[in-house]
Scaffold this motif. Sequence first.
Motif, mmCIF file in Angstrom:
data_model
loop_
_atom_site.group_PDB
_atom_site.id
_atom_site.type_symbol
_atom_site.label_atom_id
_atom_site.label_comp_id
_atom_site.label_asym_id
_atom_site.label_seq_id
_atom_site.Cartn_x
_atom_site.Cartn_y
_atom_site.Cartn_z
ATOM 1 N N SER A 111 0.767 -1.322 0.075
ATOM 2 C CA SER A 111 0.458 -0.248 0.345
ATOM 3 C C SER A 111 0.879 1.510 0.139
ATOM 4 N N TYR A 112 2.064 0.951 -1.055
ATOM 5 C CA TYR A 112 3.263 2.225 -0.152
ATOM 6 C C TYR A 112 3.557 2.858 -1.321
ATOM 7 N N SER A 113 3.757 3.982 -2.067
ATOM 8 C CA SER A 113 4.548 4.494 -2.816
ATOM 9 C C SER A 113 4.497 5.560 -3.341
ATOM 10 N N TYR A 114 5.947 5.925 -4.128
ATOM 11 C CA TYR A 114 6.252 6.949 -3.939
ATOM 12 C C TYR A 114 6.657 7.219 -5.072
ATOM 13 N N THR A 115 6.668 8.697 -5.601
ATOM 14 C CA THR A 115 6.803 9.198 -7.126
ATOM 15 C C THR A 115 7.734 10.261 -6.901
ATOM 16 N N SER A 116 8.801 10.556 -7.815
ATOM 17 C CA SER A 116 9.588 11.367 -8.171
ATOM 18 C C SER A 116 10.240 12.007 -9.985
ATOM 19 N N GLU A 117 9.525 13.032 -9.973
ATOM 20 C CA GLU A 117 10.053 13.836 -11.510
ATOM 21 C C GLU A 117 10.262 14.878 -11.316
ATOM 22 N N VAL A 118 11.162 14.947 -12.686
ATOM 23 C CA VAL A 118 12.506 16.335 -13.064
ATOM 24 C C VAL A 118 11.645 16.062 -14.519
ATOM 25 N N ILE A 119 11.906 17.170 -14.390
ATOM 26 C CA ILE A 119 11.324 18.081 -15.903
ATOM 27 C C ILE A 119 12.305 19.847 -15.811
ATOM 28 N N LEU A 120 13.435 19.117 -16.585
ATOM 29 C CA LEU A 120 14.667 20.509 -16.923
ATOM 30 C C LEU A 120 14.484 20.606 -18.756
ATOM 31 N N GLN A 121 14.119 22.051 -18.677
ATOM 32 C CA GLN A 121 13.984 22.352 -19.971
ATOM 33 C C GLN A 121 14.326 24.176 -20.248
ATOM 34 N N GLN A 148 -2.300 4.085 0.822
ATOM 35 C CA GLN A 148 -3.206 4.096 0.496
ATOM 36 C C GLN A 148 -4.713 3.484 1.527
ATOM 37 N N LEU A 149 -5.451 3.910 0.967
ATOM 38 C CA LEU A 149 -6.530 4.174 2.245
ATOM 39 C C LEU A 149 -7.621 3.150 1.394
ATOM 40 N N SER A 150 -7.737 3.504 0.605
ATOM 41 C CA SER A 150 -9.270 2.702 0.234
ATOM 42 C C SER A 150 -8.756 2.464 -1.415
ATOM 43 N N LYS A 151 -9.622 2.156 -2.480
ATOM 44 C CA LYS A 151 -9.994 1.799 -3.570
ATOM 45 C C LYS A 151 -8.855 2.888 -4.726
ATOM 46 N N ASN A 152 -9.599 3.887 -4.295
ATOM 47 C CA ASN A 152 -9.299 5.516 -5.120
ATOM 48 C C ASN A 152 -8.426 5.890 -4.050
ATOM 49 N N TRP A 153 -8.154 5.891 -2.497
ATOM 50 C CA TRP A 153 -8.402 6.756 -2.256
ATOM 51 C C TRP A 153 -6.877 7.038 -1.519
ATOM 52 N N TYR A 154 -5.673 7.789 -1.452
ATOM 53 C CA TYR A 154 -4.812 7.846 -0.818
ATOM 54 C C TYR A 154 -4.497 8.943 0.029
ATOM 55 N N GLU A 200 -5.183 12.022 -1.804
ATOM 56 C CA GLU A 200 -5.212 12.098 -3.517
ATOM 57 C C GLU A 200 -6.594 11.114 -3.938
ATOM 58 N N TYR A 201 -6.763 11.705 -4.947
ATOM 59 C CA TYR A 201 -7.892 10.414 -5.169
ATOM 60 C C TYR A 201 -7.222 10.121 -6.908
ATOM 61 N N LYS A 202 -7.336 8.499 -6.895
ATOM 62 C CA LYS A 202 -7.132 8.427 -8.286
ATOM 63 C C LYS A 202 -7.687 7.321 -9.070
ATOM 64 N N PRO A 203 -8.605 7.065 -10.043
ATOM 65 C CA PRO A 203 -9.763 6.373 -9.637
ATOM 66 C C PRO A 203 -9.137 5.490 -11.459
ATOM 67 N N SER A 204 -7.804 5.981 -11.975
ATOM 68 C CA SER A 204 -7.761 5.187 -13.129
ATOM 69 C C SER A 204 -6.190 6.012 -13.226
ATOM 70 N N LYS A 205 -5.483 4.870 -14.165
ATOM 71 C CA LYS A 205 -3.876 5.630 -14.501
ATOM 72 C C LYS A 205 -3.729 6.321 -14.807
ATOM 73 N N VAL A 206 -4.648 6.874 -16.214
ATOM 74 C CA VAL A 206 -4.703 8.310 -16.889
ATOM 75 C C VAL A 206 -5.350 9.568 -15.999
ATOM 76 N N PHE A 207 -5.824 9.696 -14.818
ATOM 77 C CA PHE A 207 -5.933 10.970 -14.430
ATOM 78 C C PHE A 207 -5.686 10.459 -12.431
ATOM 79 N N SER A 208 -5.927 11.128 -12.113
ATOM 80 C CA SER A 208 -5.543 11.701 -10.397
ATOM 81 C C SER A 208 -5.794 13.165 -10.025
#
Length: 330
Positions: A111-121, A148-154, A200-208
């Motif tokens: 139920s644990y996740s970590y995301t790191s994003e870098v944008i250099l322009q 993760q708390l439930s299916k779509n909520w974190y 965070e609400y994440k119902p699918s892989k394309v939207f959060s």
Amino acid sequence: MKQLLYSFLIALFCSHYTFAQEIDTIPFNLKDMEIKLKRNPLPSRLGALIFEPVTLPANLVQAKINYWKTKATVTINVNQASFSNNWKGGGVNSIAIGGLVNHKAEYSKESYSYTSEVILQYGKVKNKDQLQKKTSDRIYWDNKAAIQLSKNWYFFASLSFESQFDKGFSYSKDAQGNEQAKLLSRFMAPGYITESLGFEYKPSKVFSTRIGTGTARQTFVLDTTIYKTNPNNFGVKKGHQFRNELAFQVVSNFEKEIVKNTVLKSKYNIFIPYDELKNISHRLDLSVLSKINRFMNVSLTGVILYDKNMDMKVQASQALALGLVFAFPR
């Protein structure tokens, strides 16, 4: 009479014997006939099956589970134009170059996740007899940890940093027609660090959507003289280098392949300071990336920004580019 009876019986016996020997056989197609065989009513006995255990040597599988997913893209755009001195169509010699580095790493375990994003322009354009001008300039680094708390909520906690590489100018001409540059911004003027806690609400892989009920943002303007050419000074008091704000923040992300080899990506950020609810900031980033082949793509990007600490009007930028792209891993 007896002899005649004996002769008749012998003839009858011989004829029957001969008929029995010479009778013809006719084949039948048994497949088309529904013949049901009855089970044997007599009991049958089977011998006892004896199983003996067999010891097999254990084979060790050298396999490791990788909880990390990484993706990086490097894009290089180059535009060039040149004209002879007698070119009657008009034009100016120019060259433009731009680069974009986007790296994203995701860790997920149970139920644990970590995301790191870098944008250099960064990008620049140089026209003949004119000063060099920036076409793009951004440093962005976002980090988010979630449970993760439930299916779509974190429940999440995030930390992000944003600034620019180079000096930013506005341009005008003097009485003689020469270009003049006025300094507007530079590295860490401004610079932003934002910490956020929320759901965070994440119902699918394309939207959060992140809902940061507890958000703090620090604005840095390390050049204390920049207010002379940029009076708003990004909301920091003149002569100061730092400003802290507590706010409510919503960050929505959408990324989807809308048609084959074409990806639409958008990010919307709304920032509402608790001490000044009317001073709401909005930022919308849009990009459409279409892949031509393995190493070439076309990109259309745009930014719409409204922040009273920068300007009272809506700001907008747009860029269309054709360039080389390198993705890792492939």
